[in-house]
Design an enzyme around this catalytic site. Structure first.
Site, PDB file in Angstrom:
ATOM      1  N   LYS A 160     -16.853  -6.922   5.454  1.00 16.76           N
ATOM      2  CA  LYS A 160     -15.628  -7.382   6.114  1.00 16.76           C
ATOM      3  C   LYS A 160     -15.730  -7.186   7.614  1.00 16.76           C
ATOM      4  O   LYS A 160     -16.396  -6.275   8.085  1.00 16.76           O
ATOM      5  CB  LYS A 160     -14.410  -6.613   5.575  1.00 16.76           C
ATOM      6  CG  LYS A 160     -14.075  -6.913   4.133  1.00 16.76           C
ATOM      7  CD  LYS A 160     -12.774  -6.247   3.740  1.00 16.76           C
ATOM      8  CE  LYS A 160     -12.391  -6.611   2.311  1.00 16.76           C
ATOM      9  NZ  LYS A 160     -11.094  -6.032   1.940  1.00 16.76           N
ATOM     10  N   SER A 192      -3.297  -7.754   2.947  1.00 10.32           N
ATOM     11  CA  SER A 192      -3.612  -7.576   4.365  1.00 10.32           C
ATOM     12  C   SER A 192      -4.042  -8.888   4.996  1.00 10.32           C
ATOM     13  O   SER A 192      -3.638  -9.215   6.111  1.00 10.32           O
ATOM     14  CB  SER A 192      -4.707  -6.515   4.542  1.00 10.32           C
ATOM     15  OG  SER A 192      -4.225  -5.251   4.152  1.00 10.32           O
ATOM     16  N   ARG A 204      -2.257  -6.049  -7.749  1.00 10.75           N
ATOM     17  CA  ARG A 204      -1.187  -7.011  -7.535  1.00 10.75           C
ATOM     18  C   ARG A 204      -1.162  -8.068  -8.622  1.00 10.75           C
ATOM     19  O   ARG A 204      -0.111  -8.533  -9.013  1.00 10.75           O
ATOM     20  CB  ARG A 204      -1.353  -7.715  -6.184  1.00 10.75           C
ATOM     21  CG  ARG A 204      -1.185  -6.838  -4.993  1.00 10.75           C
ATOM     22  CD  ARG A 204      -1.610  -7.570  -3.770  1.00 10.75           C
ATOM     23  NE  ARG A 204      -3.004  -7.984  -3.966  1.00 10.75           N
ATOM     24  CZ  ARG A 204      -3.807  -8.389  -3.004  1.00 10.75           C
ATOM     25  NH1 ARG A 204      -3.368  -8.474  -1.789  1.00 10.75           N
ATOM     26  NH2 ARG A 204      -5.042  -8.726  -3.255  1.00 10.75           N
ATOM     27  N   HIS A 256       0.834  -1.198   0.000  1.00 11.03           N
ATOM     28  CA  HIS A 256       0.000   0.000   0.000  1.00 11.03           C
ATOM     29  C   HIS A 256       0.875   1.256   0.000  1.00 11.03           C
ATOM     30  O   HIS A 256       0.632   2.191  -0.767  1.00 11.03           O
ATOM     31  CB  HIS A 256      -0.896   0.050   1.243  1.00 11.03           C
ATOM     32  CG  HIS A 256      -1.940  -1.003   1.313  1.00 11.03           C
ATOM     33  ND1 HIS A 256      -2.102  -1.813   2.421  1.00 11.03           N
ATOM     34  CD2 HIS A 256      -2.898  -1.392   0.432  1.00 11.03           C
ATOM     35  CE1 HIS A 256      -3.111  -2.634   2.210  1.00 11.03           C
ATOM     36  NE2 HIS A 256      -3.604  -2.412   1.015  1.00 11.03           N
TER      37      HIS A 256
END
Length: 161
Positions: free
Chosen positions: A41, A128, A90, A17
Site C-alpha cells: 500500500k 479508509s 464489514r 475502526h
C-alpha cells in the site's frame, strides 16, 4: 492479563475502526491497536502520523495502547505476550480475505487465535479508501471519521491532490 492485538493500516482511522476498538476493549484487559507497514500500500499518512492520529482518536478508551510494527503479525502478537488477533469485518468479502489469513497464521502458529468482530451496521459501508475518495472530491466525511481528525485528513487530501 488478556491482551488482544488489533492490527491494520488505519490510513486513516474511521469511526468503524473506533467501534471495533471500543467493543474489543470490553473483552480484553488491554487492546493493542497496531499500525503495520504494508509494503503493498501507498499510505496517505506516515506510520508515525497514523500512530499519533490513533492516539488522539482513542484517548477516551482507557485500556487501549497504540503501537506500530513491521514483519510477521504472529511474531508481533507473541512479543506482546498475546495470542489473540482481533479483526473487524464489514462484509462477506472481508471475511473471505481475513479467514484465509487467519488459517495461514493458525497453520504457522497453532496457539494463535483470530477473533472476528462484525462492525455495527451503521459503519458497515465505511472504509479508509472510501473516506479518502470522498474527501478528495469534497464530500463530507464528518460522519465517518473521529471529529478530532477531520481537518487533518481533509488537509492532507488537498495537499496530495
Amino acid at each position: 492479563m488478556r491482551i488482544g492485538v488489533c492490527p491494520g493500516s488505519f490510513d486513516p482511522v474511521t469511526n468503524g475502526h473506533i467501534d471495533i476498538f471500543s467493543r474489543a476493549s470490553n473483552m480484553f484487559d488491554l487492546v493493542i491497536v497496531a499500525v503495520f507497514h504494508n509494503p503493498n500500500k501507498k499510505p496517505l499518512f506516515t506510520m508515525q502520523e497514523r500512530v499519533e492520529m490513533l492516539n488522539m482518536a482513542v484517548k477516551d478508551i482507557p485500556n487501549i495502547k497504540v503501537d506500530s510494527f513491521s514483519g510477521l503479525l504472529n511474531d508481533y502478537v507473541r512479543r506482546q505476550n498475546s495470542n489473540f488477533i482481533i479483526r473487524g469485518l464489514r462484509a462477506l468479502s472481508d471475511f473471505e480475505y481475513e479467514f484465509q489469513r487467519a488459517l495461514l497464521i493458525k497453520k504457522i502458529d497453532p496457539q494463535m487465535e483470530t477473533i472476528f468482530m462484525m462492525t455495527s451496521s451503521e459503519y458497515s459501508f465505511i472504509s479508509s479508501s472510501g473516506i479518502k475518495e470522498l474527501a478528495k472530491f469534497g464530500g463530507p466525511i464528518s460522519e465517518f471519521v473521529p471529529e478530532c481528525l477531520q481537518d487533518k485528513i481533509i488537509k492532507r487530501i488537498r495537499e496530495k491532490s
